[in-house]
Design an enzyme around this catalytic site. Structure first.
Site, short mmCIF file in Angstrom:
data_model
loop_
_atom_site.label_atom_id
_atom_site.label_comp_id
_atom_site.label_asym_id
_atom_site.label_seq_id
_atom_site.Cartn_x
_atom_site.Cartn_y
_atom_site.Cartn_z
N HIS A 115 30.47 72.27 60.91
CA HIS A 115 31.86 71.88 60.62
C HIS A 115 32.68 71.92 61.90
N ASP A 117 42.90 46.28 81.41
CA ASP A 117 41.89 46.99 80.62
C ASP A 117 41.68 48.34 81.27
N TRP A 148 29.81 77.88 66.24
CA TRP A 148 29.97 76.79 67.23
C TRP A 148 29.98 77.35 68.64
N SER A 204 29.22 61.99 77.60
CA SER A 204 30.21 61.06 77.08
C SER A 204 31.62 61.46 77.51
N SER A 205 31.95 62.73 77.36
CA SER A 205 33.31 63.17 77.69
C SER A 205 33.61 63.00 79.16
N HIS A 235 38.07 77.75 76.53
CA HIS A 235 39.51 77.78 76.44
C HIS A 235 40.16 76.49 76.94
N GLU A 243 38.91 73.78 76.72
CA GLU A 243 38.61 72.84 75.65
C GLU A 243 39.70 72.80 74.58
N TYR A 295 42.76 73.26 74.95
CA TYR A 295 43.90 72.49 75.47
C TYR A 295 43.54 71.02 75.61
N SER A 311 55.62 63.77 72.28
CA SER A 311 56.66 63.44 73.25
C SER A 311 56.98 61.94 73.25
N HIS A 348 40.15 86.16 76.82
CA HIS A 348 40.87 86.65 75.64
C HIS A 348 40.07 86.43 74.37
N HIS A 349 38.99 85.66 74.45
CA HIS A 349 38.09 85.54 73.29
C HIS A 349 37.08 86.67 73.27
N THR A 389 54.49 76.57 77.34
CA THR A 389 54.43 75.96 76.01
C THR A 389 55.79 76.03 75.35
N LYS A 398 57.98 73.26 76.39
CA LYS A 398 57.73 72.01 75.68
C LYS A 398 58.42 72.02 74.32
N ARG A 401 35.59 86.88 59.66
CA ARG A 401 35.25 85.47 59.53
C ARG A 401 33.74 85.30 59.45
C1 HEA Z 1 39.74 70.35 64.83
C2 HEA Z 1 39.17 71.29 64.30
C3 HEA Z 1 39.14 71.70 62.86
C4 HEA Z 1 39.65 71.11 61.72
C5 HEA Z 1 40.43 69.84 61.60
C6 HEA Z 1 39.29 71.97 60.63
C7 HEA Z 1 39.62 71.70 59.30
C8 HEA Z 1 39.33 72.55 58.23
N1 HEA Z 1 38.70 73.77 58.32
FE1 HEA Z 1 37.84 74.56 59.98
N2 HEA Z 1 37.03 75.38 61.64
C9 HEA Z 1 37.15 74.91 62.92
C10 HEA Z 1 37.81 73.76 63.32
C11 HEA Z 1 38.46 72.90 62.44
N3 HEA Z 1 38.57 73.04 61.09
C12 HEA Z 1 36.48 75.79 63.84
C13 HEA Z 1 36.41 75.63 65.36
C14 HEA Z 1 35.95 76.84 63.07
C15 HEA Z 1 35.15 78.05 63.57
C16 HEA Z 1 33.70 77.86 63.34
C17 HEA Z 1 32.91 79.06 63.68
O1 HEA Z 1 33.25 80.15 63.25
O2 HEA Z 1 31.91 78.89 64.40
C18 HEA Z 1 36.33 76.55 61.69
C19 HEA Z 1 36.04 77.40 60.62
C20 HEA Z 1 36.55 77.25 59.35
C21 HEA Z 1 36.52 78.25 58.35
C22 HEA Z 1 35.99 79.65 58.52
C23 HEA Z 1 34.63 79.80 58.05
C24 HEA Z 1 34.12 81.17 58.30
O3 HEA Z 1 34.52 81.79 59.27
O4 HEA Z 1 33.30 81.61 57.48
C25 HEA Z 1 37.12 77.72 57.22
C26 HEA Z 1 37.31 78.43 55.94
O5 HEA Z 1 38.17 78.20 55.22
C27 HEA Z 1 37.52 76.37 57.55
C28 HEA Z 1 38.16 75.51 56.69
C29 HEA Z 1 38.68 74.28 57.07
C30 HEA Z 1 39.30 73.38 56.13
C31 HEA Z 1 39.44 73.59 54.66
C32 HEA Z 1 39.71 72.29 56.87
C33 HEA Z 1 40.40 71.08 56.33
O6 HEA Z 1 41.52 70.81 57.07
C34 HEA Z 1 39.49 69.89 56.29
C35 HEA Z 1 40.16 68.76 55.55
C36 HEA Z 1 39.41 67.49 55.57
C37 HEA Z 1 38.68 67.03 54.55
C38 HEA Z 1 38.47 67.82 53.34
C39 HEA Z 1 37.95 65.74 54.66
C40 HEA Z 1 38.59 64.63 53.96
C41 HEA Z 1 38.41 64.48 52.50
C42 HEA Z 1 37.28 64.31 51.79
C43 HEA Z 1 35.90 64.51 52.36
C44 HEA Z 1 37.37 63.94 50.42
C45 HEA Z 1 36.64 64.83 49.49
C46 HEA Z 1 37.51 65.96 49.13
C47 HEA Z 1 37.22 66.88 48.21
C48 HEA Z 1 35.87 66.97 47.56
C49 HEA Z 1 38.23 67.91 47.82
N4 HEA Z 1 37.17 76.11 58.85
C1 HEA Z 2 44.45 73.45 69.90
C2 HEA Z 2 43.89 74.54 70.04
C3 HEA Z 2 44.48 75.85 70.45
C4 HEA Z 2 45.69 76.16 71.06
C5 HEA Z 2 46.76 75.22 71.52
C6 HEA Z 2 45.71 77.58 71.19
C7 HEA Z 2 46.77 78.27 71.78
C8 HEA Z 2 46.75 79.64 72.06
N1 HEA Z 2 45.77 80.53 71.68
FE1 HEA Z 2 44.13 80.10 70.59
N2 HEA Z 2 42.34 79.64 69.73
C9 HEA Z 2 41.90 78.40 69.39
C10 HEA Z 2 42.57 77.21 69.58
C11 HEA Z 2 43.81 77.11 70.20
N3 HEA Z 2 44.58 78.14 70.65
C12 HEA Z 2 40.60 78.47 68.78
C13 HEA Z 2 39.78 77.29 68.27
C14 HEA Z 2 40.26 79.81 68.75
C15 HEA Z 2 39.02 80.47 68.15
C16 HEA Z 2 37.75 80.14 68.78
C17 HEA Z 2 36.63 80.83 68.08
O1 HEA Z 2 36.48 82.05 68.26
O2 HEA Z 2 35.89 80.16 67.32
C18 HEA Z 2 41.37 80.52 69.37
C19 HEA Z 2 41.39 81.90 69.57
C20 HEA Z 2 42.35 82.55 70.32
C21 HEA Z 2 42.22 83.90 70.76
C22 HEA Z 2 41.02 84.82 70.52
C23 HEA Z 2 41.18 85.57 69.28
C24 HEA Z 2 39.99 86.38 68.95
O3 HEA Z 2 38.93 85.82 68.72
O4 HEA Z 2 40.15 87.60 68.92
C25 HEA Z 2 43.37 84.20 71.45
C26 HEA Z 2 43.65 85.51 72.08
O5 HEA Z 2 44.40 85.64 72.96
C27 HEA Z 2 44.18 83.02 71.45
C28 HEA Z 2 45.43 82.91 72.06
C29 HEA Z 2 46.14 81.73 72.18
C30 HEA Z 2 47.42 81.64 72.88
C31 HEA Z 2 48.18 82.74 73.53
C32 HEA Z 2 47.79 80.32 72.79
C33 HEA Z 2 49.04 79.72 73.41
O6 HEA Z 2 48.73 78.51 74.07
C34 HEA Z 2 50.11 79.47 72.39
C35 HEA Z 2 51.45 79.22 73.05
C36 HEA Z 2 52.52 78.78 72.12
C37 HEA Z 2 53.53 79.52 71.65
C38 HEA Z 2 53.66 80.97 71.99
C39 HEA Z 2 54.55 78.95 70.73
C40 HEA Z 2 55.70 78.22 71.36
C41 HEA Z 2 56.46 79.01 72.33
C42 HEA Z 2 57.77 79.34 72.21
C43 HEA Z 2 58.60 78.89 71.07
C44 HEA Z 2 58.38 80.09 73.34
C45 HEA Z 2 58.80 81.47 73.08
C46 HEA Z 2 57.72 82.33 72.61
C47 HEA Z 2 57.48 83.59 72.98
C48 HEA Z 2 58.16 84.27 74.13
C49 HEA Z 2 56.50 84.41 72.21
N4 HEA Z 2 43.54 82.03 70.75
CU CU Z 3 41.50 80.59 74.14
#
Ligand code: HEA
Ligand code: HEA
Ligand code: CU
Ligand code: CUA
Lengths: 290, 531, 386
Positions: free
Chosen positions: B77, B106, B142, B169-170, B253, B255, B257, B268, B302-303, B328, B331, B450
């Site tokens: 997923h 292009d 993942w 690809s990327s 990380h 990634e 962003y 924007s 931080h992860h 951030t 922005k 989780r």
């Molecule tokens: C861009 C990234 C992205 C997006 C969009 C989503 C979208 C969703 N994610 Fe996901 N998710 C991740 C990235 C993302 N996730 C990542 C990185 C993890 C961590 C994996 C790991 O731990 O290794 C994770 C893990 C994760 C978990 C934790 C699992 C676990 O730790 O055990 C869960 C549980 O609720 C979850 C739920 C969902 C749901 C319900 C959506 C929904 O928003 C999805 C909605 C979309 C659809 C449903 C498809 C469209 C509709 C149909 C197919 C029609 C049919 C519909 C029905 C039958 C109702 N995700």
């Molecule tokens: C689009 C993806 C995205 C983005 C943008 C971010 C943004 C941020 N993430 Fe997140 N993060 C993930 C995707 C993302 N993360 C994913 C996928 C994981 C889990 C991966 C995995 O384990 O599977 C994760 C996990 C993750 C962790 C690890 C948690 C753990 O496993 O224990 C941490 C810890 O520091 C973290 C921190 C942050 C911070 C500080 C930001 C900052 O960039 C956020 C900054 C924004 C704001 C703070 C809000 C706006 C700001 C203001 C309004 C200004 C004023 C605010 C203050 C002074 C507070 N993230």
């Molecule tokens: Cu991070």
């Protein structure tokens, strides 16, 4: 056919999808092989042939476009940026392995032997282990190949350094010759570069043989063997690719391709060669010497 | 594309036809379209897996799938959503819009462009195919941490090669974008006049080129550890399992962003259009984006707060992580200031954009909380993290993509989409996604880890709510597909300008634009880009 | 059936969640609904909780301000109200201010966080050291200096109820998925050092009430400490994905007065001695099978499944496997259980001779395996000697 002030957009081309398909086949073949499926090698060979076919085809269409003057200055710049950033991505690939090397030397191996953060680790898990680099006695000696010795920097590696540095000079001479329209010199210097590259690979292969058969230094020789072989191995692979590319450029030069001002392909290969050179310097210092 | 007026427009184009038009394409719009369609399909595949996850978690007890399969659903997923849906959607938008926005004919390297796309279906064939072989798909998360991932069966080499393939690809896509933006701008399109979408994508492209090869290196080491006896990640040979985590998150990380910066760019573009007011703080937006990108290379650990880093390391990564909130924040404040004293209307793109600002910020707030090391010891690997990243990914990145789809669909197809249905789609999505992910904060704080297929009964209520939200969200997305198809097939004709407040080169071209966008470079003046 | 019961509560709770969302009051959050982080039972866990609440308040206030301004402008600066858009597009002073203020906020959060972290890092002067080792999927605890080692598996009723479609109501199971056969017993009021490590893959040791979790990494040891202030039973579970049994690795800590703790240590020492003392007694087939079934459930079922079929491509079937059927393979079979093979862990340390004899007998005489072979503890003793 195309005017020079229009940016050249190629006609639809089959090569990109052929490339994807060939790579796909190669990967499947490799995976089958790793999964011990006996047919893997046939699939792998098929894929590799596809890749060769693709490169030949793709490059020949690029070359004929280039020769027919379809590319203007701006297209040339795009190619340059493409090559430059491709090389940067390669640098980052090597950075991962260098990172692993530094991590092992500076952090994990000392921790395992009880330094700093690793007191409890050493005390309870590896009481007999002593840090050293090169590390010929592993924390768990039973599961890894102990080696007698490592390859000293002063032998073949030093010669190899000279070879590669020289080849960097020869390819620059080739470039000057090209700019001065001295085609014979160009070809001679290119040939010299290919030879130096080939000699490098030959010596390196000899070292590997020596390491495996006499020093008992292998991929499985703990973290030292792992970093040593992957770093030098990937580098050797890049040298080989670079030498093949220079060979191709040599053949094109013999055929009269490239002009004084218009020889992007030559420069791209030269950049690549310098990159390989610089990586070697890093290897020489951090893998063999320090 | 069947209307006569459009045929007139296309009169001079020798447009290729049939299947070859797509297989052999060198046209940025066609390739962009393929990327977008592919991304949507992958969103549904990844979403279906999420539905399996939510169905299993609906109640305590194991009802539908085995734990091993559950883990592989979670793993695949995430890989599908990140590498198959959100990234390709971003690249698809870049393909479609960047040449038009900068006045180029292009992309700079059109054949390579096509290759970056066609790798994707093959790469996912490698990855998804493993779900059907003995031993099932990859199930180590993942993040692919060793030693667990080394226990993967036959799927292992396919997983590794799929990751290599996606990386290729990327990287090619990123190189193309950089070359396009730096080399193909129309005269007068100075860097500080670039639309922000273009800016954010260039910066994203740098992140891609610097981080994808590192991931390739990391998975290569996994491969040799499993099959060739190396010991990068094995203490018995002097390595360290944690080393993988360092390398992975050095990629991982940046990634995240890579996923969100293009979304920032989209927002924007959209907010000024519907506020009918220039973007507030253009220059600081550019600098903030660049700062976020640079900082993103210094926060990876931080992860890994709980792996037991030396305290100096933990402090360094805590400070760097918290610092990201500053750019951030700039922005977010700029977006709000853009709305301030505008004359806003609330079509679907704007609704999604506003929801993005709020919900992304909530996700950012939980991110900041996670960044505080001593407290992350409690949050880490719980549903609090799952809630955090779905807020930034789903209601962040995906909402922005939805916004962009509505914003540019009229430009792409030449027809207006059905605004009423789109608004319904918005409200369903916005409500359902919060029902889906808000309770997961509570679950995490209350102690639910989780990546578990079953849980103890005190977590039952919120899981049920979350699942219901999930199903509602999933079903609502079917409406999106319906709206898109309907729009492609016809409807009210779109003007070139489409939106009253829209500014920029893309709105000077017909809707849909001619097959080759700008054969003659346009003259870009300050007035054209400004309000 | 319990579904219905939940449905009754459901609407009410939904309303509750939504209102909690809007009023984020700590009192509501902290009610027994399990909405918020636990305050725990150690000095550290209390500090962690406070740090968490501080940050939560800070971001809530920022959120209210930012979203407030935004909604104000959404309501007042809309085209339908006939407003004309302004033209301003930047203001250096405003931009500097909203860069500086968040920076100051962050610094003021980072300072207490740094202090707290430094305190958590200090493991000196602890009086008891326990080493927790993660196995797929159980915990082993070594009381260093006491020569006591215990293994902690998930409780058997949870194992049964957690099988797919077991038909057993999790609610009727005692602490479903969060109960073990043996608890980690610790004294209250003492500084205890807990070392974490692992045998196979990475696990993480986590009891929320202690205020931290820490990864257990094979080949490395992490150092942690705790002082439990309150007697009680505290539950947690493994918190790092460790394969298919990751959800089934509970941790139970029983905090008792020091006297009780010493008594428990002594008692356990005796019990371990008698358990491990190999009995030269011969058992009957029925005795061995009955005992073996329990051992199987606790140790083997996670991989080889209740029906002995394993999982295709991952864990081999033992039902019908030559190793578990052919007479000449008996020594190899015993050997594999004692020493493990590949992914299969070694059980020699954690199971007594009688346990191993009985589980091997059980496996050889269950499902389709009808060999009639009886393995006695002395056979295991012989195998261990080799
Ligand atoms: C861009 C990234 C992205 C997006 C969009 C989503 C979208 C969703 N994610 Fe996901 N998710 C991740 C990235 C993302 N996730 C990542 C990185 C993890 C961590 C994996 C790991 O731990 O290794 C994770 C893990 C994760 C978990 C934790 C699992 C676990 O730790 O055990 C869960 C549980 O609720 C979850 C739920 C969902 C749901 C319900 C959506 C929904 O928003 C999805 C909605 C979309 C659809 C449903 C498809 C469209 C509709 C149909 C197919 C029609 C049919 C519909 C029905 C039958 C109702 N995700
Ligand atoms: C689009 C993806 C995205 C983005 C943008 C971010 C943004 C941020 N993430 Fe997140 N993060 C993930 C995707 C993302 N993360 C994913 C996928 C994981 C889990 C991966 C995995 O384990 O599977 C994760 C996990 C993750 C962790 C690890 C948690 C753990 O496993 O224990 C941490 C810890 O520091 C973290 C921190 C942050 C911070 C500080 C930001 C900052 O960039 C956020 C900054 C924004 C704001 C703070 C809000 C706006 C700001 C203001 C309004 C200004 C004023 C605010 C203050 C002074 C507070 N993230
Ligand atoms: Cu991070
Ligand atoms: Cu052990 Cu998860």
């Amino acid at each position: 056919m195309v005017s020079k002030d229009i940016y050249f957009i190629p006609e639809p081309s089959k090569w990109p999808i052929v490339a994807s398909l060939a790579l796909f086949t190669t990967f499947i073949g490799g995976a089958m092989l790793l999964n011990q499926s006996s047919n893997g090698k046939y699939v792998l060979i098929l894929g590799a042939m596809g890749i060769i076919y693709m490169f030949a085809g793709w490059f020949s269409s690029v070359i004929s476009e280039s020769l027919s003057g379809s590319y203007n200055r701006q297209v040339d710049v795009s190619f340059r940026m493409g090559m430059g950033w491709f090389i940067f991505s390669e640098v980052m690939f090597f950075a991962a392995f260098f990172g692993a090397l530094f991590y092992a030397r500076v952090l994990s191996v000392p921790w395992l032997s009880g330094e700093g953060h690793g007191v409890a680790t050493h005390q309870f898990l590896w009481p007999a282990f002593k840090a050293a680099w090169p590390m010929s006695v592993m924390p768990n000696p039973a599961s890894f190949t102990a080696y007698k010795d490592t390859i000293p920097a002063t032998g073949i590696p030093a010669i190899n350094t000279l070879l590669l540095l020289t080849s960097g000079v020869t390819i620059t001479f080739a470039h000057w010759a090209l700019k001065k329209v001295q085609r014979n010199h160009l070809c001679a210097w290119l040939a010299a570069t290919v030879l130096l590259g080939a000699l490098f690979v030959y010596l390196q292969a000899g070292e590997y043989h020596h390491a495996y058969s006499e020093l008992n230094l292998k991929l499985s020789s703990g973290i030292y063997g792992s970093t040593f072989f992957l770093l030098t191995g990937f580098h050797g692979f890049h040298v080989t690719m670079g030498a093949v590319m220079i060979l191709a450029i040599l053949f094109r030069s013999l055929k009269g391709h490239f002009t004084k001002n218009d020889h992007f392909a030559f420069e791209a290969v030269a950049w690549y060669w310098h990159f390989v050179d610089v990586v070697w310097l890093g290897l020489f210092i951090f893998v063999y010497w320090l | 594309m069947s209307s006569q007026t459009i045929a007139d427009h296309d009169h001079h184009d020798h447009k290729p036809v049939g299947i070859k038009r797509w297989l052999f394409s060198t046209n940025h719009k066609d390739i962009g379209t393929m990327y977008l369609v592919f991304a949507l399909i992958m969103f549904f595949i990844g979403g279906s897996m999420a539905m399996v996850i939510r169905a299993e978690l609906f109640q305590p007890g194991l009802q539908f799938v085995d734990p091993q399969f559950y883990n592989s659903m979670v793993t695949v997923h995430a890989l599908v959503m990140i590498f198959g849906a959100v990234m390709p959607a971003g690249v698809g938008l870049a393909n479609w819009m960047i040449p038009i926005m900068i006045g180029a004919p292009d992309m700079a390297l059109p054949r390579m462009n096509n290759m970056s796309f066609w790798i994707l279906p093959f790469a996912f064939a490698l990855l998804l195919g493993t779900l059907f072989i003995d031993g099932g798909g990859p199930a180590g998360g993942w993040t692919m941490y060793p030693p667990l991932v080394l226990q993967t069966g036959k799927a292992f080499p396919y997983l590794i090669f799929a990751v290599h393939f996606l990386g290729v690809s990327s990287i090619m896509g990123a190189i193309n974008i950089i070359a396009t933006v730096f080399n193909m701008r129309a005269p007068g399109m100075t860097l500080m006049r670039l639309p922000l979408f273009v800016w954010t994508w260039v910066i994203t492209a740098f992140l891609l080129i610097a981080s994808m090869p590192v991931l390739a290196g990391a998975v290569t080491m996994l491969l040799t550890d499993k099959y060739f006896g190396t010991s990068f990640f094995n203490a018995a040979g002097g390595g360290d399992p944690v080393l993988f985590q360092h390398i992975f998150w050095f990629f991982g990380h940046p990634e995240v962003y890579i996923l969100i910066l293009p979304a920032f760019g989209i927002i924007s573009q959209i907010i000024p259009t519907f506020a009918r007011k220039p973007l507030f703080g253009y220059a600081s937006m550019v600098y903030a984006t660049a700062s976020i990108a640079i900082l993103s290379f210094f926060v990876w650990a931080h992860h890994m707060f709980t792996v037991g880093l030396p305290i100096t390391g933990e402090l360094f990564f805590m400070y760097a992580t918290m610092l990201i909130a500053v750019p951030t924040g700039v922005k977010v404040f700029n977006w709000v200031a853009t709305m301030w004293k505008g004359a806003m209307t609330f079509e679907a793109p704007m609704l999604f954009a506003i929801a993005f600002v709020i919900l992304f910020t909530i996700g950012g707030f939980s991110g900041l909380m996670l960044g505080i090391t001593p407290v992350d010891f409690q949050y880490h690997d719980t549903y609090f993290v799952v809630a955090h990243f779905h807020y930034v990914l789903l209601t962040g990145a995906v909402f922005a993509l939805m916004a962009s789809a509505y914003y540019w669909l009229p430009k792409w197809t030449g027809y207006m989409y059905d605004e009423k249905l789109a608004k319904i789609h918005f409200w369903l999505s916005a409500i359902a996604s919060n029902v889906l992910f808000f309770p997961q904060h509570f679950l995490g704080l209350a102690g639910m880890p989780r990546r578990i297929p079953d849980y103890s009964v005190q977590f039952a209520d919120f899981n049920m709510i979350s699942s219901l939200g999930g199903f509602a969200y999933g079903i609502s997305q079917l409406l999106f597909v319906y709206i898109v198809i309907k729009c492609v097939l016809g409807g009210k004709k779109a003007t070139s300008q489409v939106w009253e407040g829209a500014r920029g080169l893309e709105w000077t071209l017909s809707s849909p634009p001619p097959f080759h966008s700008f054969t003659k470079p346009p003259k870009v003046t300050k007035a054209l880009m400004d309000y | 059936m319990y579904l219905n019961e939940w449905m009754k509560n459901f609407l009410f709770k939904l309303v509750f969640v939504v209102s909690a969302f809007f009023f984020l009051s700590p009192d509501i959050l902290h009610a027994e609904w399990g909405l918020n982080m636990t305050q725990g039972v150690t000095p550290i866990s209390q500090d962690v909780y406070n740090m968490h609440m501080t940050t939560l308040y800070v971001v809530t206030v920022i959120g209210i301000l930012v979203f407030g301004v935004m909604f104000w402008s959404i309501f007042h600066h809309r085209k339908s109200k006939g407003v004309k858009p302004s033209k301003f597009s930047h203001s250096t002073s405003v931009e500097v201010i909203w860069t500086l203020i968040p920076f100051i906020i962050i610094v003021s959060l980072a300072i207490p966080a740094t202090k707290l972290l430094a305190r958590m890092d200090d493991t000196s002067e602890s009086s008891i050291t326990v080493k927790a080792t993660g196995y797929q999927w159980k915990w082993k605890y070594d009381y260093i200096n006491e020569d006591v080692t215990i293994y902690s598996n998930m409780a058997e009723d949870s194992v049964e109820a957690s099988q797919r479609n077991s038909g057993i109501d999790p609610k009727a199971t005692d602490n479903y998925l969060r109960n073990t056969d043996t608890a980690l017993v610790l004294p209250v009021g003492k500084k205890i050092r807990i070392l974490t490590t692992a045998n196979d893959v990475i696990h993480a040791w986590w009891v929320p009430d202690l205020g931290w979790k820490r990864d257990a990494i094979p080949g490395f040891i992490n150092d942690n400490w705790t002082i439990i202030n309150k007697e009680g039973v505290y539950r947690g579970q493994c918190a790092e994905l460790c394969g298919k049994g990751h959800g089934y690795m509970p941790i139970v800590v029983k905090a008792v007065p020091e006297k009780e703790y010493t008594a428990w240590i002594e008692g356990t020492k005796l019990a371990l001695k008698s358990k491990n003392a190999s009995s030269d007694k011969d058992f009957t087939m029925d005795e061995l099978r009955a005992k073996g079934e329990g051992v199987y459930k606790a140790n083997c079922l996670a991989c080889h499944q209740a029906n002995g079929q394993g999982i295709k491509g991952v864990f081999p079937a033992i039902d019908g496997s030559p190793l578990a059927n052919l007479k000449e393979n008996i020594p190899a079979h015993i050997h594999q259980v004692i020493y493990g093979k590949g992914v299969m862990p070694a059980f020699g340390e954690q199971l007594s001779d009688t346990d191993i004899a009985s589980v091997v007998t059980f496996v050889r005489n269950n499902w389709g395996n009808k060999t009639g072979h009886i393995i006695q503890p002395k056979d295991v003793v012989a195998a261990r000697k080799k």
